[in-house]
Scaffold this active site. Structure first.
Site, short mmCIF file in Angstrom:
data_model
loop_
_atom_site.label_atom_id
_atom_site.label_comp_id
_atom_site.label_asym_id
_atom_site.label_seq_id
_atom_site.Cartn_x
_atom_site.Cartn_y
_atom_site.Cartn_z
N ARG A 70 0.82 -1.11 0.14
CA ARG A 70 0.02 0.01 -0.19
C ARG A 70 0.82 1.29 0.00
O ARG A 70 0.49 2.32 -0.69
CB ARG A 70 -0.99 -0.21 1.05
CG ARG A 70 -1.83 1.24 1.20
CD ARG A 70 -2.56 1.42 2.44
NE ARG A 70 -3.58 0.13 2.63
CZ ARG A 70 -3.81 -0.58 3.48
NH1 ARG A 70 -2.75 -0.72 4.34
NH2 ARG A 70 -4.51 -1.62 3.51
N ARG A 88 5.25 8.12 11.67
CA ARG A 88 4.00 7.14 12.27
C ARG A 88 4.40 5.76 12.40
O ARG A 88 3.92 4.98 13.31
CB ARG A 88 2.89 7.22 11.19
CG ARG A 88 2.32 8.58 11.16
CD ARG A 88 0.89 8.89 10.67
NE ARG A 88 1.15 8.18 9.24
CZ ARG A 88 1.33 9.21 8.10
NH1 ARG A 88 1.57 10.46 8.44
NH2 ARG A 88 1.32 8.64 6.99
N TYR A 109 17.19 11.93 0.36
CA TYR A 109 18.44 12.70 0.31
C TYR A 109 18.65 13.53 -0.91
O TYR A 109 17.61 14.00 -1.36
CB TYR A 109 19.48 11.17 0.17
CG TYR A 109 20.97 11.91 0.73
CD1 TYR A 109 21.41 12.37 1.78
CD2 TYR A 109 22.04 11.39 -0.30
CE1 TYR A 109 22.58 12.96 1.96
CE2 TYR A 109 23.48 11.56 0.09
CZ TYR A 109 23.58 12.43 0.97
OH TYR A 109 24.78 12.69 1.39
N ARG A 162 26.14 26.26 4.76
CA ARG A 162 26.42 25.96 3.40
C ARG A 162 25.64 24.58 3.05
O ARG A 162 26.26 23.62 2.95
CB ARG A 162 27.83 25.82 3.01
CG ARG A 162 28.40 25.78 1.65
CD ARG A 162 29.92 25.23 1.49
NE ARG A 162 29.75 23.64 1.88
CZ ARG A 162 29.06 22.51 1.41
NH1 ARG A 162 28.85 22.95 0.08
NH2 ARG A 162 29.54 21.48 1.85
N LYS A 180 20.68 12.44 6.51
CA LYS A 180 22.08 11.75 6.73
C LYS A 180 21.58 10.58 7.64
O LYS A 180 22.07 9.50 7.50
CB LYS A 180 22.83 12.63 7.15
CG LYS A 180 23.52 13.75 6.15
CD LYS A 180 24.69 12.91 5.42
CE LYS A 180 25.03 13.95 4.42
NZ LYS A 180 26.04 13.62 3.44
N GLU A 252 28.47 18.50 9.24
CA GLU A 252 27.68 18.42 7.97
C GLU A 252 27.37 19.90 7.39
O GLU A 252 26.69 20.79 8.04
CB GLU A 252 26.46 17.67 8.05
CG GLU A 252 25.86 17.55 6.73
CD GLU A 252 26.81 16.51 5.93
OE1 GLU A 252 26.74 16.60 4.67
OE2 GLU A 252 27.37 15.34 6.32
N ASP A 253 27.91 20.42 6.43
CA ASP A 253 27.41 21.44 5.73
C ASP A 253 27.55 22.78 6.54
O ASP A 253 26.73 23.71 6.71
CB ASP A 253 25.92 21.47 5.37
CG ASP A 253 25.71 20.52 4.25
OD1 ASP A 253 26.57 20.09 3.68
OD2 ASP A 253 24.51 20.37 3.71
N ASP A 275 31.71 15.17 6.89
CA ASP A 275 31.35 14.34 5.61
C ASP A 275 31.74 15.05 4.40
O ASP A 275 32.01 14.50 3.40
CB ASP A 275 29.92 14.01 5.94
CG ASP A 275 29.59 13.03 4.48
OD1 ASP A 275 30.15 12.01 4.54
OD2 ASP A 275 28.53 13.15 3.78
N ASP A 276 31.44 16.50 4.28
CA ASP A 276 31.66 17.15 3.07
C ASP A 276 33.37 17.38 2.67
O ASP A 276 33.48 17.27 1.45
CB ASP A 276 31.40 18.67 3.24
CG ASP A 276 30.05 18.72 3.75
OD1 ASP A 276 28.93 18.32 3.03
OD2 ASP A 276 29.62 19.33 4.88
N ALA A 309 37.57 25.27 -5.46
CA ALA A 309 38.67 24.94 -4.49
C ALA A 309 38.03 25.22 -3.10
O ALA A 309 38.90 25.85 -2.01
CB ALA A 309 39.61 26.18 -4.68
N GLU A 311 36.00 23.42 0.49
CA GLU A 311 36.22 22.19 1.34
C GLU A 311 36.24 20.94 0.57
O GLU A 311 37.11 20.01 0.77
CB GLU A 311 35.31 22.16 2.55
CG GLU A 311 33.82 22.07 2.19
CD GLU A 311 32.92 22.14 3.63
OE1 GLU A 311 33.00 21.47 4.51
OE2 GLU A 311 32.03 23.36 3.60
N ALA A 312 35.23 20.56 -0.17
CA ALA A 312 35.09 19.24 -0.80
C ALA A 312 36.38 18.99 -1.66
O ALA A 312 36.93 18.25 -1.93
CB ALA A 312 33.72 19.35 -1.96
N ASN A 417 25.82 19.32 -5.97
CA ASN A 417 24.40 19.28 -5.75
C ASN A 417 23.62 20.53 -5.56
O ASN A 417 24.19 21.46 -5.06
CB ASN A 417 24.17 18.30 -4.47
CG ASN A 417 24.66 16.85 -4.88
OD1 ASN A 417 24.30 16.26 -5.62
ND2 ASN A 417 25.71 16.43 -3.74
#
Length: 578
Positions: A70, A88, A109, A162, A180, A252-253, A275-276, A309, A311-312, A417
């Site tokens: 369903r 829920r 995501y 960011r 995440k 993160e970000d 993670d970035d 140029a 952080e990533a 992204n």
């Protein structure tokens, strides 16, 4: 149920909170929390009768299989509906997500979560996670004490500065930690109650949000004073004080400047990673290592040009250097293989614009007249271009054609992204190189049909291939400080799971449909690695690492709400008569 709705918490969280605050028996609390929401019509007749909820549900008794059907039928790829199901019926949510993760990950995501963040105050239903503002300074521990779960193992924290390629979204960025941690559970089987999303609210410099009546954070510009640093310090100390020194804290970000300095500041004091910087680096390195199998030359022979140029880019570049050094190249020679182009042009000595200290390792002598990224490609002659600028379609047709003329198999990674920010489309990359390029993106692109009849499936360089498995390994092994070598090991493990058949289809990563097994294999290899290198602090060391990892994976099947029921065979309740 009234308390749960009023508080906006999940039912299990509410139960635990009531138990902690009021000392009620869990069996009694369960009776109040299970109405409809915990399992819906999957309660058996006996459970309904014993729990006193018979008649509060329709007569039909459904299996989870029927509920999943369903759910899938009604799901129209709507973020609000999907996350509502998570609120829920958590086990049903994760079951459906795991069964069709390739289709549903773009919703929970990237790229849909980015859109959800921009509209967070407009689609808001119930709060998830903890919101800690700079006004709460001095009281962070008391806020953590309000969180009902006491066994938190992993925290994902953002300050919203960011968010993806969307910029400063303030507290609207909470959707990222929530998303995440959702993948922590779906991909690696980490128990959802062990995960805590946190948003640090120090204001926003986004003018639109400061005028938005639905904005949910502080209506003030970002506080960039010492108070901001003091708040982060207090937060880190409060987390380990409450949950333990080996609690994983994933950043993160955060903005570029803060991301690097916090990683440097905390990595030897806490169990933390960004993670970035590190997760992105690992998944991109894995893509380059996979490309080696097609190109047929080692990573030390590649020359990489970055668009961006920040952080990533710097995280990826530093991990590539580590991989080249592992292959026998010196650090200085490895750094010469990597060039960066930002909004001011090439990172070269003597340029008019100030260079960040984190970029210094990749500043080179000026190679000549370079005014555009297209010029940089023709002058540097890279074998790979990697886009992480978040500035849109800057891998122009001319750039792609130039890469195709310079390389038999050009490596083109358009990683920004969400999808609208990607440097080029998969169709452009493949068609303009006659299907010869090795392509990966940050957000998903559909398979591309070429004129010669081939169908190529673009790889998605998704951090979800890395961070859930690494997080599971870190949690299980009690790692206190996460070395960059862990992410190098993760990259190699990911490549090992890519088959030759998948590579021939254009993939540089395993199908997302296999990500649960990919994540478990990642965790197994990383657990083996950290124990072998003396990084693990959880003892005794498990002999069978694979069995150990698989034994802790969260079970999505419903629990029974019945107490233990058993007979006394052979026992008579009548007096013995001679």
């Amino acid at each position: 149920t009234s308390i749960a709705h009023a508080c906006g918490l999940g039912f299990e969280q509410t139960c635990n909170s009531i138990i902690m605050k009021f000392g009620l028996y869990k069996s009694i609390v369960n009776i109040h929390c299970v109405f409809v929401h915990a399992q819906g019509m999957a309660f058996t007749l006996k459970e309904r009768q014993i729990l006193g909820i018979h008649g509060l549900l329709p007569s039909k008794i459904e299996t989870q299989d029927t509920q999943a059907m369903r759910f899938q039928k009604n799901l129209k790829k709507m973020y609000i509906y999907l996350m509502g199901i998570q609120e829920r019926n958590e086990r049903l949510f994760y079951r459906v997500l795991m069964e069709d993760i390739e289709a549903l990950m773009p919703i929970v995501y990237t790229p849909t979560v980015g859109l959800a963040c921009t509209q967070y105050g407009h689609i808001f239903r119930r709060p998830k996670g903890l919101f800690i503002s700079i006004k709460d300074q001095g009281h962070v521990r008391s806020i953590l004490d309000n969180w009902p779960e006491t066994t938190v193992k992993a925290v994902v924290v953002t300050d919203g500065e960011r968010i993806l390629g969307l910029g400063d979204l303030g507290v609207y960025g909470m959707g990222i930690p929530v998303g995440k941690l959702c993948l922590y559970t779906a991909c690696a089987g980490i128990r959802p109650e062990s995960c805590l999303p946190v948003c640090i609210d120090v204001g926003t410099d986004n003018e639109k949000l400061l005028r938005d009546p639905f904005y949910m954070g502080l209506y003030q510009r970002r506080d960039r004073s010492q108070r901001y640093d003091d708040l982060i310090d207090e937060f880190m100390e409060a987390v380990v004080d409450k949950y333990g020194q080996d609690t994983l804290i994933q950043f993160e970000d955060f903005g570029n400047h803060n991301a690097f300095r916090f990683l440097k500041k905390y990595r030897e004091k806490f169990c933390t990673f960004n993670d970035d910087i590190q997760g992105t680096a690992s998944v991109v390195l894995a893509g380059l290592l996979a490309a080696q199998r097609v190109v047929g030359k080692p990573i030390t022979e590649h020359k990489v040009l970055f668009l961006g140029a920040g952080e990533a880019a710097l995280g990826i570049a530093n991990l590539i250097v580590m991989a080249m050094m592992e292959a026998g190249m010196s650090q200085a020679e490895a750094r010469k293989k990597i060039w960066m182009f930002d909004k001011y042009g090439l990172l070269v000595k003597g340029r008019a614009y100030e260079t960040d200290s984190n970029q210094e390792a990749f500043v080179h002598p000026d190679p000549g007249e370079v005014k555009s990224f297209f010029d940089a490609v023709n002058v540097i002659k890279p074998s790979a271009i990697i886009g992480v600028a978040g500035a849109g379609r800057l891998f122009s047709h001319d750039v792609i054609r130039a890469m195709g003329s310079l390389n038999e198999h050009p490596i083109i990674f358009a990683l920004s992204n969400p999808t609208a920010k990607a440097e080029c489309t998969a169709e452009d990359a493949y068609s303009l190189t006659q299907g010869r390029c090795l392509f990966a993106s940050g957000s998903p692109f559909a398979p591309v049909s070429l004129e010669d009849g081939r169908i190529l499936t673009p790889g998605q360089g998704n951090n979800a291939y890395i961070f859930p498995g690494v997080a599971l390994a870190v949690i299980l092994s009690g790692v206190r400080h996460i070395s960059d070598t862990v992410f190098l090991e993760a990259a190699k493990t990911l490549v090992d799971q890519l088959t030759d058949e998948e590579l021939s289809q254009g993939r540089l990563y395993p199908p997302l449909s296999n990500i649960r097994e990919v994540s478990l294999q990642m965790a197994i290899k990383v657990v083996e690695y950290v124990y072998s290198k003396g990084m693990a602090f959880r003892y005794p060391e498990p002999v069978d690492k694979e069995a150990y990892v698989r034994s802790v994976v969260w079970n999505i099947n419903y629990d029974s709400f019945l107490p233990e029921i058993y007979d006394w065979p052979g026992v008579s309740h009548s007096p013995v008569v001679d």
